[in-house]
Design a protein around this motif. Structure first.
Motif, short mmCIF file in Angstrom:
data_model
loop_
_atom_site.label_atom_id
_atom_site.label_comp_id
_atom_site.label_asym_id
_atom_site.label_seq_id
_atom_site.Cartn_x
_atom_site.Cartn_y
_atom_site.Cartn_z
N ALA A 26 0.84 -1.20 0.00
CA ALA A 26 0.00 0.00 0.00
C ALA A 26 0.87 1.25 0.00
CB ALA A 26 -0.94 -0.01 1.21
N ARG A 27 1.94 1.24 0.77
CA ARG A 27 2.85 2.38 0.82
C ARG A 27 3.51 2.60 -0.55
NH1 ARG A 27 3.92 -0.32 5.73
NH2 ARG A 27 3.16 0.88 7.52
N GLU A 28 3.90 1.52 -1.21
CA GLU A 28 4.52 1.64 -2.53
C GLU A 28 3.55 2.26 -3.54
OE1 GLU A 28 5.95 -2.20 -3.72
OE2 GLU A 28 7.65 -2.11 -2.32
N ARG A 60 -5.16 2.03 -8.99
CA ARG A 60 -5.89 0.79 -8.71
C ARG A 60 -5.85 -0.19 -9.88
NH1 ARG A 60 -8.89 0.74 -4.15
NH2 ARG A 60 -8.95 2.70 -3.03
N GLY A 61 -5.57 0.30 -11.07
CA GLY A 61 -5.48 -0.57 -12.24
C GLY A 61 -4.10 -1.16 -12.47
N LEU A 62 -3.13 -0.75 -11.65
CA LEU A 62 -1.77 -1.26 -11.82
C LEU A 62 -1.66 -2.72 -11.38
CD1 LEU A 62 0.29 1.80 -10.53
CD2 LEU A 62 0.00 1.06 -12.91
N SER A 63 -0.75 -3.41 -12.00
CA SER A 63 -0.50 -4.82 -11.67
C SER A 63 -0.09 -4.95 -10.21
CB SER A 63 0.62 -5.35 -12.57
OG SER A 63 0.98 -6.65 -12.21
N GLY A 64 -0.71 -5.87 -9.50
CA GLY A 64 -0.37 -6.16 -8.12
C GLY A 64 -1.12 -5.35 -7.09
N PHE A 65 -1.93 -4.38 -7.54
CA PHE A 65 -2.64 -3.55 -6.56
C PHE A 65 -3.55 -4.40 -5.67
CE2 PHE A 65 -5.97 -0.90 -4.82
CZ PHE A 65 -5.24 0.17 -4.32
N HIS A 66 -4.11 -5.46 -6.22
CA HIS A 66 -5.01 -6.32 -5.44
C HIS A 66 -4.33 -6.94 -4.22
CE1 HIS A 66 -2.90 -9.21 -7.97
NE2 HIS A 66 -3.29 -10.16 -7.12
N LYS A 67 -3.00 -6.96 -4.19
CA LYS A 67 -2.27 -7.51 -3.05
C LYS A 67 -2.00 -6.46 -1.97
CE LYS A 67 0.11 -10.98 -5.84
NZ LYS A 67 1.42 -11.43 -6.32
N ALA A 68 -2.34 -5.21 -2.26
CA ALA A 68 -2.09 -4.12 -1.31
C ALA A 68 -3.27 -3.95 -0.36
CB ALA A 68 -1.86 -2.81 -2.08
N ASP A 69 -3.00 -3.38 0.80
CA ASP A 69 -4.04 -3.01 1.76
C ASP A 69 -4.69 -1.73 1.22
OD1 ASP A 69 -5.47 -1.82 3.87
OD2 ASP A 69 -4.04 -2.49 5.39
N SER A 70 -5.83 -1.89 0.56
CA SER A 70 -6.44 -0.75 -0.12
C SER A 70 -6.95 0.31 0.85
CB SER A 70 -7.56 -1.20 -1.06
OG SER A 70 -8.59 -1.84 -0.34
N HIS A 129 -5.45 1.15 3.70
CA HIS A 129 -4.27 1.92 4.09
C HIS A 129 -3.82 2.82 2.93
CE1 HIS A 129 -1.14 2.81 6.93
NE2 HIS A 129 -0.19 2.54 6.05
N TYR A 130 -3.85 2.29 1.73
CA TYR A 130 -3.52 3.08 0.54
C TYR A 130 -4.42 4.31 0.46
CZ TYR A 130 -4.08 4.51 -4.31
OH TYR A 130 -4.24 5.27 -5.45
N VAL A 183 8.84 1.28 13.01
CA VAL A 183 8.39 0.58 11.81
C VAL A 183 8.08 1.59 10.71
CG1 VAL A 183 6.58 -0.90 10.82
CG2 VAL A 183 7.54 -1.42 13.08
N VAL A 184 7.42 2.68 11.08
CA VAL A 184 7.14 3.74 10.11
C VAL A 184 8.44 4.22 9.48
CG1 VAL A 184 6.27 6.10 9.80
CG2 VAL A 184 4.98 4.49 11.22
N LEU A 185 9.44 4.52 10.31
CA LEU A 185 10.73 4.99 9.79
C LEU A 185 11.37 3.95 8.89
CD1 LEU A 185 10.39 7.31 11.85
CD2 LEU A 185 12.82 7.13 12.26
N ASN A 186 11.40 2.71 9.32
CA ASN A 186 12.02 1.65 8.54
C ASN A 186 11.33 1.49 7.19
OD1 ASN A 186 13.98 -0.57 8.31
ND2 ASN A 186 12.13 -1.83 8.24
N GLU A 187 10.02 1.47 7.19
CA GLU A 187 9.27 1.33 5.94
C GLU A 187 9.58 2.49 4.99
OE1 GLU A 187 6.82 -0.93 4.68
OE2 GLU A 187 7.45 -2.34 6.23
N CYS A 188 9.64 3.69 5.52
CA CYS A 188 9.92 4.86 4.69
C CYS A 188 11.35 4.87 4.18
CB CYS A 188 9.59 6.14 5.46
SG CYS A 188 7.80 6.36 5.66
N ILE A 189 12.27 4.44 4.99
CA ILE A 189 13.67 4.33 4.56
C ILE A 189 13.77 3.33 3.41
CG2 ILE A 189 15.96 3.50 5.25
CD1 ILE A 189 15.23 4.71 8.08
#
Length: 172
Positions: free
Chosen positions: A31-33, A57-67, A69-70, A124-130
């Motif tokens: 979702a972050r990506e 939402r039409g991009l490949s792999g979006f269905h695997k994201a936490d929509s 959170h996105y 975790v927020v910092l690590n994910e953003c890094i």
């Protein structure tokens, strides 16, 4: 802590090892990506959130994201852009306009999560953003993102940051 992709080795028809990256990435990381890509479109192209959202939402792999959170990240960051920039600007060593749109979007995501997503620990927020900055940003952009978000975290999560520093889980 963000889950790291694992590497597997398979044998090809010629018996030479083939290395492949597994795609076992948590839905929130995905979702972050996608939010980063969408926020980049907003910052660079000035597109409206609805068209960006529809495209993303039409991009490949979006269905695997936490929509959910996105949605929160995309719409929350755009809605609160001025407030997020106000948190970021005092920690910059240059003008906001000189910051890469990728690093700016990553900092928006980090500041937004620190502000609104208390169930995700600040580290975790910092690590994910890094990791986002490493994967999508410039060579040393992740260091800049780390420094800025490390400056914002004590403002938005004072008790949590102090508890981690007192326990030795985070540097003072």
């Amino acid at each position: 802590m963000a889950a790291r992709a694992s590497w597997t080795t398979e044998m090809s028809a010629e018996k030479a090892p083939v290395t492949r990256k597994s795609s076992a990435k948590p839905a929130r990381s995905r979702a972050r990506e996608f939010a980063l890509q969408a926020l980049y479109q907003h910052l660079v192209g000035g597109q409206d959130p609805e068209s960006i959202d529809q495209f993303t939402r039409g991009l490949s792999g979006f269905h695997k994201a936490d929509s959910v959170h996105y949605d929160a990240l995309l719409h929350g960051c755009i809605k609160e852009a001025a407030e997020l920039d106000a948190l970021i600007v005092p920690l910059l060593d240059r003008k906001l306009q000189e910051i890469s749109p990728i690093e700016r979007a990553v900092m928006w995501i980090g500041a937004y999560e620190l502000r609104h997503v208390a169930e995700v620990p600040w580290r975790v927020v910092l690590n994910e953003c890094i990791e986002l900055a490493k994967d999508f940003g410039g060579t040393d952009g992740h260091k800049y993102v780390n420094a800025v978000l490390n400056g914002i975290a004590p403002q938005l999560r004072a008790a949590e940051v102090e508890a981690d520093r007192a326990s030795g889980k985070a540097r003072a």
